[in-house]
Design a protein around this motif. Sequence first.
Motif, short mmCIF file in Angstrom:
data_model
loop_
_atom_site.label_atom_id
_atom_site.label_comp_id
_atom_site.label_asym_id
_atom_site.label_seq_id
_atom_site.Cartn_x
_atom_site.Cartn_y
_atom_site.Cartn_z
N CYS A 35 0.76 -1.41 -0.04
CA CYS A 35 0.02 -0.07 0.00
C CYS A 35 0.69 1.24 0.06
O CYS A 35 0.24 2.34 -0.32
CB CYS A 35 -0.90 0.02 1.08
N GLY A 36 1.96 1.17 0.41
CA GLY A 36 3.00 2.46 0.42
C GLY A 36 2.34 3.42 1.35
O GLY A 36 1.90 3.15 2.57
N THR A 37 2.18 4.67 0.56
CA THR A 37 1.91 5.75 1.43
C THR A 37 0.14 5.81 1.71
O THR A 37 -0.43 6.64 2.26
CB THR A 37 2.26 7.18 1.10
N GLY A 38 -0.63 4.85 0.95
CA GLY A 38 -1.78 4.67 1.32
C GLY A 38 -2.80 5.45 0.24
O GLY A 38 -3.88 5.41 0.40
N HIS A 39 -2.14 5.96 -0.66
CA HIS A 39 -2.87 6.79 -1.73
C HIS A 39 -3.86 6.02 -2.31
O HIS A 39 -5.25 6.32 -2.43
CB HIS A 39 -1.81 7.23 -2.71
N PHE A 40 -3.75 4.64 -2.96
CA PHE A 40 -4.56 4.07 -3.28
C PHE A 40 -5.60 3.21 -2.57
O PHE A 40 -6.80 2.93 -2.78
CB PHE A 40 -4.03 2.99 -4.53
N SER A 41 -5.26 3.13 -1.25
CA SER A 41 -5.92 2.69 -0.23
C SER A 41 -7.34 3.74 -0.31
O SER A 41 -8.45 3.26 -0.03
CB SER A 41 -5.49 2.60 1.33
N ARG A 42 -7.03 4.98 -0.12
CA ARG A 42 -7.93 5.86 -0.12
C ARG A 42 -8.63 6.24 -1.52
O ARG A 42 -10.05 6.28 -1.24
CB ARG A 42 -7.55 7.45 0.18
N ALA A 43 -8.17 5.85 -2.48
CA ALA A 43 -8.82 5.81 -3.80
C ALA A 43 -9.83 4.41 -3.69
O ALA A 43 -11.04 4.57 -4.29
CB ALA A 43 -7.83 5.74 -4.88
N LEU A 44 -9.36 3.28 -3.20
CA LEU A 44 -10.38 2.23 -3.03
C LEU A 44 -11.35 2.39 -2.27
O LEU A 44 -12.67 1.95 -2.72
CB LEU A 44 -9.63 1.00 -2.81
N ALA A 45 -11.17 3.27 -1.17
CA ALA A 45 -12.29 3.46 -0.23
C ALA A 45 -13.29 4.36 -0.88
O ALA A 45 -14.41 4.08 -0.76
CB ALA A 45 -11.78 4.11 0.92
N GLY A 46 -12.82 5.17 -1.77
CA GLY A 46 -13.79 6.21 -2.49
C GLY A 46 -14.42 5.30 -3.62
O GLY A 46 -15.83 5.77 -3.68
N ARG A 47 -13.87 4.37 -4.23
CA ARG A 47 -14.58 3.59 -5.33
C ARG A 47 -15.76 2.46 -4.74
O ARG A 47 -16.64 2.20 -5.29
CB ARG A 47 -13.59 2.93 -6.21
#
Length: 264
Positions: A53-65
Amino acid sequence: MSELPDKRQVAASFSRAAASYDGVAELQRAVGGELLARLPADLAPRRWLDLGCGTGHFSRALAGRFPAACGLAVDIAEGMLRHARPLGGARQFVAGDAECLPLRDGCCELVFSSLALQWCADFAAVLAEARRVLAPGGVLAFSSLCVGTLQELRDSWQAVDGFTHVNRFRRFEDYQALCAASGLEPLELSRQMRVLHYPDLRLLTRELKALGAHNLNPGRPGGLTGRARIQALIGAYERFREPAGLPATYQVIYGVLRRPVSGG
């Protein structure tokens, strides 16, 4: 695929880069965004995993999607997790290795991993673990890097000395063979070239260091690189200059695979 960097070195390097990573992650954002766009349109996971996940950028994007889904973020680098946790996105942030996930069987419907799996020496084990933790019908979506990445930098160093200065990557054909043997159904497996441009070599090497992605391979030279060799490297790289600047080529792999609903 031998001679990939030691996991502890990878974890330490990316932990150190946590604070600087997002400021120089142009390619990583573009590739991850493209991977999101390639997810099946009908995918509606109850639980997703952001692997690496690294810094979580795409964790936040997945949560939005997928706002109704429960998210889990896993990374081998503790420093990245410390950076990501306060920013949210996933419900849990867990230290873990993609080759041996600390998760139960069939626990999620989506495993999403962007530009992380190129650091795993045993990609067959990564695929087996993804298949194990996916529920039947679940999807693994990943992006990675293959041979040809940073070829200009590799060729320039080759003209200067015989050391390994650039990270090694698998061949595209290796990804094809391993995915075909994984027991997952390939919905897509493709390669796309992306080229970034820099005004000078110093900015490229500074960016690689800020990302934590500078040379991590065994066989790399120890100690400081002499000024004469740096000047020779600059001269060798200048041969590749284009009107837009010095090119840095990335060969990006996109894979979308599904765990079979039955018999898998």
